[in-house]
Design a protein around this motif. Structure first.
Motif, mmCIF file in Angstrom:
data_model
loop_
_atom_site.group_PDB
_atom_site.id
_atom_site.type_symbol
_atom_site.label_atom_id
_atom_site.label_comp_id
_atom_site.label_asym_id
_atom_site.label_seq_id
_atom_site.Cartn_x
_atom_site.Cartn_y
_atom_site.Cartn_z
ATOM 1 N N ALA A 188 8.099 2.737 0.581
ATOM 2 C CA ALA A 188 7.825 1.814 -0.529
ATOM 3 C C ALA A 188 9.040 0.968 -0.892
ATOM 4 N N THR A 189 10.235 1.486 -0.635
ATOM 5 C CA THR A 189 11.458 0.754 -0.973
ATOM 6 C C THR A 189 12.084 0.074 0.246
ATOM 7 N N GLY A 190 11.317 -0.016 1.334
ATOM 8 C CA GLY A 190 11.816 -0.695 2.531
ATOM 9 C C GLY A 190 12.824 0.111 3.306
ATOM 10 N N GLY A 191 12.737 1.432 3.252
ATOM 11 C CA GLY A 191 13.721 2.299 3.887
ATOM 12 C C GLY A 191 13.455 2.630 5.335
ATOM 13 N N MET A 192 12.892 1.704 6.073
ATOM 14 C CA MET A 192 12.643 1.979 7.492
ATOM 15 C C MET A 192 13.907 1.728 8.303
ATOM 16 N N VAL A 193 14.100 2.526 9.319
ATOM 17 C CA VAL A 193 15.189 2.327 10.278
ATOM 18 C C VAL A 193 14.500 1.932 11.580
ATOM 19 N N GLY A 194 14.616 0.675 11.927
ATOM 20 C CA GLY A 194 13.851 0.166 13.065
ATOM 21 C C GLY A 194 12.380 0.161 12.688
ATOM 22 N N ASP A 195 11.573 0.855 13.472
ATOM 23 C CA ASP A 195 10.148 0.918 13.175
ATOM 24 C C ASP A 195 9.736 2.290 12.653
ATOM 25 N N MET A 196 10.691 3.063 12.139
ATOM 26 C CA MET A 196 10.426 4.446 11.750
ATOM 27 C C MET A 196 11.045 4.780 10.392
ATOM 28 N N ILE A 197 10.365 5.636 9.645
ATOM 29 C CA ILE A 197 10.941 6.211 8.431
ATOM 30 C C ILE A 197 11.688 7.463 8.859
ATOM 31 N N GLN A 198 12.960 7.580 8.499
ATOM 32 C CA GLN A 198 13.744 8.757 8.851
ATOM 33 C C GLN A 198 14.144 9.505 7.587
ATOM 34 N N MET A 245 0.831 -1.196 0.000
ATOM 35 C CA MET A 245 0.000 0.000 0.000
ATOM 36 C C MET A 245 0.865 1.244 0.000
ATOM 37 N N SER A 246 0.266 2.348 -0.367
ATOM 38 C CA SER A 246 1.017 3.597 -0.352
ATOM 39 C C SER A 246 0.852 4.284 0.997
ATOM 40 N N LEU A 247 1.820 5.091 1.314
ATOM 41 C CA LEU A 247 1.834 5.805 2.582
ATOM 42 C C LEU A 247 1.090 7.118 2.399
ATOM 43 N N LYS A 248 0.171 7.406 3.295
ATOM 44 C CA LYS A 248 -0.599 8.649 3.212
ATOM 45 C C LYS A 248 -0.593 9.335 4.565
ATOM 46 N N ASP A 289 5.564 22.434 8.216
ATOM 47 C CA ASP A 289 4.258 22.635 7.583
ATOM 48 C C ASP A 289 4.414 23.175 6.161
ATOM 49 N N LYS A 290 5.360 24.074 5.982
ATOM 50 C CA LYS A 290 5.608 24.663 4.661
ATOM 51 C C LYS A 290 6.029 23.605 3.638
ATOM 52 N N TYR A 291 6.821 22.631 4.063
ATOM 53 C CA TYR A 291 7.355 21.607 3.162
ATOM 54 C C TYR A 291 6.715 20.235 3.390
ATOM 55 N N ARG A 292 5.598 20.216 4.076
ATOM 56 C CA ARG A 292 4.935 18.962 4.450
ATOM 57 C C ARG A 292 4.732 18.020 3.266
ATOM 58 N N SER A 293 4.191 18.501 2.165
ATOM 59 C CA SER A 293 3.877 17.602 1.044
ATOM 60 C C SER A 293 5.142 16.960 0.473
ATOM 61 N N GLN A 294 6.233 17.731 0.345
ATOM 62 C CA GLN A 294 7.480 17.170 -0.162
ATOM 63 C C GLN A 294 8.063 16.149 0.811
ATOM 64 N N LEU A 295 7.998 16.449 2.101
ATOM 65 C CA LEU A 295 8.555 15.561 3.110
ATOM 66 C C LEU A 295 7.772 14.250 3.201
ATOM 67 N N VAL A 296 6.449 14.341 3.097
ATOM 68 C CA VAL A 296 5.630 13.127 3.106
ATOM 69 C C VAL A 296 5.914 12.300 1.856
ATOM 70 N N GLU A 297 6.115 12.963 0.731
ATOM 71 C CA GLU A 297 6.441 12.252 -0.512
ATOM 72 C C GLU A 297 7.768 11.499 -0.378
ATOM 73 N N ILE A 298 8.762 12.137 0.212
ATOM 74 C CA ILE A 298 10.054 11.484 0.426
ATOM 75 C C ILE A 298 9.876 10.285 1.363
ATOM 76 N N ALA A 299 9.130 10.484 2.458
ATOM 77 C CA ALA A 299 8.895 9.396 3.405
ATOM 78 C C ALA A 299 8.159 8.238 2.728
ATOM 79 N N ALA A 300 7.187 8.549 1.889
ATOM 80 C CA ALA A 300 6.421 7.508 1.188
ATOM 81 C C ALA A 300 7.321 6.714 0.246
ATOM 82 N N ARG A 301 8.221 7.405 -0.440
ATOM 83 C CA ARG A 301 9.152 6.723 -1.348
ATOM 84 C C ARG A 301 10.087 5.801 -0.555
ATOM 85 N N LYS A 302 10.579 6.277 0.571
ATOM 86 C CA LYS A 302 11.452 5.448 1.408
ATOM 87 C C LYS A 302 10.689 4.239 1.944
#
Length: 124
Positions: free
Chosen positions: A74-84, A1-4, A59-72
Motif C-alpha cells: 500500500a505504501t509502494g514498498g515493492m523491490v523490483g516486482d516483489m514485496i520483500q 486496492m488492498s492486498l489479499k 503458516d503459523k505467522y501467515r496472517s501477520q506476514l500477509v498484513e506486513i506485506a499488504a502494508r508495504k
C-alpha cells in the motif's frame, strides 16, 4: 486496492533464502518473499531450520506476514516486482524487566509488533 492472500501455496527458495507466496491485488498476482531469518525470529528461534520447518513457521505467522506485506504494498514498498518482508519490518517489544537493556538484545524475544524501527534494522 488492498492486498489479499487468496492462494494458500508457498514455497521455500534456497537461492533467495526466503519463502515465496502470492497475494492478489484484485485480479493481479503480487509475488511476496519473507526471509527465513524473519520467520525464525518471529518464533523466537535462532538456529537454521529445514525448509519444511520454515514453511510450517510461515503458516503459523501467515496472517501477520500477509498484513506486513499488504502494508508495504500500500505504501509502494515493492523491490523490483516483489514485496520483500525482512527483519527490518518487525518491531520488538521488550518486557518491562529488559527496559534497561539495549534494543538489539530484544531481537528474537518472540514478542513482535509490526512496524519499523531503525535501531533494529538489519540488511537482508
Amino acid at each position: 486496492m488492498s492486498l489479499k492472500l487468496t492462494v494458500k501455496s508457498r514455497i521455500y527458495d534456497p537461492d533467495l533464502r526466503s519463502i515465496i507466496f502470492y497475494a492478489m491485488d484484485g485480479t493481479k498476482p503480487v509475488p511476496c518473499a519473507v526471509t527465513e531469518e524473519t520467520v525464525i525470529d518471529m518464533d523466537g528461534g535462532s538456529k537454521p531450520l529445514s525448509s519444511v520447518k520454515l514453511l510450517l513457521l510461515f503458516d503459523k505467522y501467515r496472517s501477520q506476514l500477509v498484513e506486513i506485506a499488504a502494508r508495504k504494498y500500500a505504501t509502494g514498498g515493492m523491490v523490483g516486482d516483489m514485496i520483500q518482508v525482512g527483519l527490518h519490518d518487525l518491531v520488538v517489544v521488550r518486557p518491562a524487566s529488559a527496559l534497561s537493556a539495549p534494543p538489539e538484545t530484544a531481537v528474537g524475544s518472540g514478542i513482535l509488533h509490526q512496524g519499523s524501527c531503525s535501531a533494529l534494522e538489519r540488511p537482508i
